[in-house]
Design a protein around this motif. Structure first.
Motif, PDB file in Angstrom:
ATOM      1  N   ASP A   1       0.861  -1.150   0.173  1.00 23.10           N
ATOM      2  CA  ASP A   1      -0.069  -0.094  -0.156  1.00 23.10           C
ATOM      3  C   ASP A   1       0.913   1.298  -0.044  1.00 23.10           C
ATOM      4  O   ASP A   1       1.684   1.215   0.753  1.00 23.10           O
ATOM      5  CB  ASP A   1      -0.612  -0.118   1.204  1.00 23.10           C
ATOM      6  CG  ASP A   1      -2.031   1.190   1.231  1.00 23.10           C
ATOM      7  OD1 ASP A   1      -1.883   1.926   0.393  1.00 23.10           O
ATOM      8  OD2 ASP A   1      -2.906   0.876   2.334  1.00 23.10           O
ATOM      9  N   CYS A   2       0.630   2.133  -0.841  1.00 29.08           N
ATOM     10  CA  CYS A   2       1.379   3.264  -0.918  1.00 29.08           C
ATOM     11  C   CYS A   2       0.895   4.524  -0.296  1.00 29.08           C
ATOM     12  O   CYS A   2       1.266   5.587  -0.775  1.00 29.08           O
ATOM     13  CB  CYS A   2       1.483   3.661  -2.395  1.00 29.08           C
ATOM     14  SG  CYS A   2       2.684   2.281  -3.449  1.00 29.08           S
ATOM     15  N   ALA A   3      -0.222   4.251   0.632  1.00 28.44           N
ATOM     16  CA  ALA A   3      -0.851   5.385   0.997  1.00 28.44           C
ATOM     17  C   ALA A   3       0.276   6.125   1.939  1.00 28.44           C
ATOM     18  O   ALA A   3       0.955   5.803   2.778  1.00 28.44           O
ATOM     19  CB  ALA A   3      -2.146   5.016   1.828  1.00 28.44           C
ATOM     20  N   LEU A   4      -0.261   7.563   1.895  1.00 27.01           N
ATOM     21  CA  LEU A   4       0.768   8.447   2.744  1.00 27.01           C
ATOM     22  C   LEU A   4       0.062   9.148   3.533  1.00 27.01           C
ATOM     23  O   LEU A   4      -1.433   9.670   3.171  1.00 27.01           O
ATOM     24  CB  LEU A   4       1.675   9.360   2.026  1.00 27.01           C
ATOM     25  CG  LEU A   4       2.561   8.831   1.002  1.00 27.01           C
ATOM     26  CD1 LEU A   4       3.221  10.185   0.176  1.00 27.01           C
ATOM     27  CD2 LEU A   4       3.848   8.286   1.714  1.00 27.01           C
ATOM     28  N   TYR A   5       0.321   9.159   5.020  1.00 29.70           N
ATOM     29  CA  TYR A   5      -0.247  10.041   6.066  1.00 29.70           C
ATOM     30  C   TYR A   5       0.542  11.292   6.309  1.00 29.70           C
ATOM     31  O   TYR A   5       1.605  11.210   6.612  1.00 29.70           O
ATOM     32  CB  TYR A   5      -0.524   9.098   7.162  1.00 29.70           C
ATOM     33  CG  TYR A   5      -1.172   8.013   6.827  1.00 29.70           C
ATOM     34  CD1 TYR A   5      -2.619   7.887   6.407  1.00 29.70           C
ATOM     35  CD2 TYR A   5      -0.749   6.545   7.107  1.00 29.70           C
ATOM     36  CE1 TYR A   5      -3.234   6.736   6.116  1.00 29.70           C
ATOM     37  CE2 TYR A   5      -1.459   5.385   6.975  1.00 29.70           C
ATOM     38  CZ  TYR A   5      -2.741   5.482   6.580  1.00 29.70           C
ATOM     39  OH  TYR A   5      -3.290   4.309   6.234  1.00 29.70           O
ATOM     40  N   THR A   6      -0.259  12.339   6.655  1.00 27.01           N
ATOM     41  CA  THR A   6       0.310  13.654   7.085  1.00 27.01           C
ATOM     42  C   THR A   6       0.449  13.220   8.714  1.00 27.01           C
ATOM     43  O   THR A   6      -0.023  12.271   9.240  1.00 27.01           O
ATOM     44  CB  THR A   6      -0.618  14.816   7.234  1.00 27.01           C
ATOM     45  OG1 THR A   6      -1.698  14.675   7.827  1.00 27.01           O
ATOM     46  CG2 THR A   6      -0.875  15.053   5.678  1.00 27.01           C
ATOM     47  N   LYS A  39       5.617  13.085   5.872  1.00 26.62           N
ATOM     48  CA  LYS A  39       4.575  12.310   5.558  1.00 26.62           C
ATOM     49  C   LYS A  39       5.071  10.676   6.213  1.00 26.62           C
ATOM     50  O   LYS A  39       6.199  10.551   6.052  1.00 26.62           O
ATOM     51  CB  LYS A  39       4.299  12.067   4.027  1.00 26.62           C
ATOM     52  CG  LYS A  39       3.976  13.239   3.287  1.00 26.62           C
ATOM     53  CD  LYS A  39       2.486  13.992   3.541  1.00 26.62           C
ATOM     54  CE  LYS A  39       2.027  14.654   2.623  1.00 26.62           C
ATOM     55  NZ  LYS A  39       3.067  16.026   2.565  1.00 26.62           N
ATOM     56  N   VAL A  40       4.129   9.949   6.430  1.00 25.31           N
ATOM     57  CA  VAL A  40       4.379   8.711   6.811  1.00 25.31           C
ATOM     58  C   VAL A  40       3.702   7.611   5.833  1.00 25.31           C
ATOM     59  O   VAL A  40       2.420   7.537   5.715  1.00 25.31           O
ATOM     60  CB  VAL A  40       4.048   8.362   8.351  1.00 25.31           C
ATOM     61  CG1 VAL A  40       4.305   6.899   8.806  1.00 25.31           C
ATOM     62  CG2 VAL A  40       4.713   9.399   9.301  1.00 25.31           C
ATOM     63  N   ARG A  41       4.545   6.652   5.344  1.00 32.35           N
ATOM     64  CA  ARG A  41       3.885   5.552   4.639  1.00 32.35           C
ATOM     65  C   ARG A  41       3.029   4.596   5.526  1.00 32.35           C
ATOM     66  O   ARG A  41       3.205   4.423   6.454  1.00 32.35           O
ATOM     67  CB  ARG A  41       4.908   4.828   3.768  1.00 32.35           C
ATOM     68  CG  ARG A  41       5.798   5.608   2.817  1.00 32.35           C
ATOM     69  CD  ARG A  41       6.741   4.498   2.041  1.00 32.35           C
ATOM     70  NE  ARG A  41       7.275   3.541   3.131  1.00 32.35           N
ATOM     71  CZ  ARG A  41       7.500   2.233   2.725  1.00 32.35           C
ATOM     72  NH1 ARG A  41       7.240   2.039   1.502  1.00 32.35           N
ATOM     73  NH2 ARG A  41       8.326   1.393   3.734  1.00 32.35           N
TER      74      ARG A  41
END
Length: 67
Positions: A1-6, A39-41
């Motif tokens: 999953d390549c989602a990035l979170y602030t 950002k955190v993966r």
């Protein structure tokens, strides 16, 4: 999953303050990437939760086992 979170999104997911998330990143416990802002993966967050399961990381300078 390549989602990035602030950082703010991570703090909501973990139910902690953004300051603690910044501290975790700054102490090398939670990997992050800077793309404008930090950002955190998704995978790095999942790995962090597995790696530190059973530990108190509320003080990133003094990580201790809960048991």
């Amino acid at each position: 999953d390549c989602a990035l979170y602030t950082i703010k999104e991570v703090s909501k997911i973990l139910r902690v303050t953004p300051r603690l998330v910044y501290d975790l990143v700054n102490h090398g416990l939670l990997p992050a990437i800077k793309l404008g802002s930090l950002k955190v993966r998704h995978q790095d967050l999942a790995d962090f939760l597995i790696r530190y399961h059973g530990f108190d990381v509320s003080d990133p300078e003094n990580v201790q086992s809960l048991f």
